[in-house]
Design a protein around this motif. Sequence first.
Motif, short mmCIF file in Angstrom:
data_model
loop_
_atom_site.label_atom_id
_atom_site.label_comp_id
_atom_site.label_asym_id
_atom_site.label_seq_id
_atom_site.Cartn_x
_atom_site.Cartn_y
_atom_site.Cartn_z
N ASP A 74 0.87 -1.18 0.00
CA ASP A 74 0.00 0.00 0.00
C ASP A 74 0.90 1.23 0.00
N ALA A 75 0.66 2.14 -0.93
CA ALA A 75 1.56 3.29 -1.06
C ALA A 75 0.84 4.47 -1.69
N PRO A 76 1.25 5.69 -1.35
CA PRO A 76 0.68 6.89 -1.98
C PRO A 76 1.28 7.12 -3.36
N ASP A 77 0.65 8.02 -4.12
CA ASP A 77 1.10 8.27 -5.49
C ASP A 77 2.56 8.73 -5.54
N GLU A 78 2.99 9.53 -4.56
CA GLU A 78 4.36 10.06 -4.61
C GLU A 78 5.39 8.94 -4.50
N TYR A 80 5.11 6.02 -5.98
CA TYR A 80 5.25 5.48 -7.33
C TYR A 80 6.00 6.44 -8.25
N ASP A 81 5.89 7.74 -7.98
CA ASP A 81 6.72 8.69 -8.72
C ASP A 81 8.20 8.41 -8.47
N VAL A 82 8.53 8.15 -7.20
CA VAL A 82 9.92 7.88 -6.83
C VAL A 82 10.38 6.55 -7.41
N THR A 83 9.57 5.50 -7.28
CA THR A 83 10.01 4.20 -7.75
C THR A 83 10.09 4.13 -9.27
N LYS A 84 9.29 4.94 -9.96
CA LYS A 84 9.44 5.01 -11.41
C LYS A 84 10.78 5.66 -11.76
N ALA A 85 11.15 6.68 -11.00
CA ALA A 85 12.46 7.31 -11.22
C ALA A 85 13.59 6.33 -10.94
N ILE A 86 13.43 5.52 -9.89
CA ILE A 86 14.44 4.51 -9.58
C ILE A 86 14.53 3.49 -10.71
N HIS A 87 13.38 3.04 -11.19
CA HIS A 87 13.34 2.09 -12.31
C HIS A 87 14.08 2.67 -13.51
N ASN A 88 13.78 3.91 -13.86
CA ASN A 88 14.43 4.54 -15.01
C ASN A 88 15.93 4.72 -14.76
N GLY A 89 16.29 5.12 -13.53
CA GLY A 89 17.70 5.29 -13.21
C GLY A 89 18.48 4.00 -13.30
N LEU A 90 17.86 2.90 -12.91
CA LEU A 90 18.53 1.61 -13.01
C LEU A 90 18.66 1.14 -14.45
N GLN A 91 17.88 1.71 -15.35
CA GLN A 91 18.00 1.40 -16.77
C GLN A 91 18.84 2.43 -17.52
N GLU A 103 13.82 9.64 1.10
CA GLU A 103 13.05 9.59 2.33
C GLU A 103 11.64 9.06 2.08
N THR A 104 11.03 9.48 0.99
CA THR A 104 9.72 8.93 0.63
C THR A 104 9.80 7.42 0.49
N TYR A 105 10.81 6.96 -0.20
CA TYR A 105 11.00 5.52 -0.39
C TYR A 105 11.18 4.82 0.94
N PRO A 271 -0.67 0.70 -15.60
CA PRO A 271 -0.58 0.09 -14.27
C PRO A 271 -0.60 1.12 -13.16
N ASP A 272 -1.05 0.69 -11.98
CA ASP A 272 -1.13 1.59 -10.83
C ASP A 272 0.22 2.14 -10.42
N ASP A 273 1.30 1.37 -10.67
CA ASP A 273 2.62 1.79 -10.19
C ASP A 273 3.45 2.48 -11.27
N ASP A 274 2.80 3.00 -12.33
CA ASP A 274 3.53 3.66 -13.43
C ASP A 274 2.91 5.02 -13.74
N PRO A 275 3.22 6.06 -12.94
CA PRO A 275 2.62 7.38 -13.16
C PRO A 275 3.09 8.05 -14.44
#
Length: 419
Positions: A74-78, A80-91, A103-105, A271-275
């Motif tokens: 369970d997580a707020p929209d912000e 998923y904004d962070v984890t999308k950035a992490i996903h992109n950074g890892l790619q 800190e959000t993460y 998907p819910d986790d891809d803003p």
Amino acid sequence: MHNARTESQSIAAYDPYVREQQRDAIHEAASELGDVRVAHVNTTASGGGVAEILHSLVPLLNDVGVDTDWLVMDAPDEFYDVTKAIHNGLQGDRSEFTESMRETYRTVTVENAQALTDRYDVVVLHDPQSLGMAPTLAETFPETVLVWRCHIDLTDATPAYLEFVQSYLDPIDRAIFTLPEYGDAISGVEKVAVHPAIDPLTEKNRPLDELSGAAAEAADPESFPFDTDRPLMLQISRFDPWKDPLGVIDAYHDVTESVPDTQLALVGSMPDDDPEGIEVYRKVEAAAADSPDVHLLTNLPDAGINALQRYADVVLQKSLREGFALTVSEALWKGTPVVGGDVGGIPLQIDDGVNGYLVEPMDIAGTADRVTGLLEDDQLRASLGDRGRETVRERFLTPRLVEDYLTLLATVTEGGRAG
């Protein structure tokens, strides 16, 4: 966190696709695990390859006797904004990774770890989104084996993001990657390679004549906005810059110079986790605005995806970076030839010139040439399609993935904890 719902499934239903030796190995491995209890954790129960895999893997592990839950964060929209950035950074994306993002993460992953109160022998954390739960889980449940399943290609990760991931790996007992080289950049943890797989019994992959009711309606060619009697190029993926939908449109325009009645369908989920998805969708929509034969379709039911992959003359997966791309195996399973980027897990599925074609990811002209050649040669399309289906049958179906996970569980629990 909350439990994801899955439908009961039986490994016996896969007998038409399973060799006797494999079937026996699955049951023997499961019986040796005893009362081992497992949880898989990710961020969404729908949309994307991870959720799709878990919808089959979890109930099948239960069916063979391994007590397995699927938990969704369970997580707020912000977050998923962070984890999308992490996903992109890892790619390989070089965007800034701020302390506020970190800190959000940390806050969300700790809260979700604290919400887990049941004891498990093994917890499998999928992708970077859930990895941050590891330190809290290790402290709360020191006897639990923690496994990180990374579905991302880390070979060109931005250092700041890679270091962030590395900082959470100390409690991890085993890390799973799609290809061995994906994990070369990390250290201090044992690593294993496990290839994803598709489920031949789902509405997305079973023969169309086995569908009924709403699924059959979703697969009806009359439900689509294009002419199924004209050539059709298709790409199915998230609306994500790494999938290069704009490059697909450029390749399509090159194809129409030789095969002018060709149509293109770009199909994706939100998907819910891809803003980022809606932003990319709008860019693609603008690029296709003057092309009436380019169709953008979102959130189709699985039966509709199934039908499209069968009606298409050529499927593309023109990714710039890619973990695996289940959509490649899905199309090959239906006997449809695929032109894919020579990146990540796509070459694992496509043997260039044998069951499809590989192209350099930025090569628009080369992509268009391969598609054009296929559209102009019915026999070539059929022969590549036949070989593609056999590739998937041999290497990329769900029973093989079940066996792989049972082997992993036996390894990390030293053969299981007999009860």
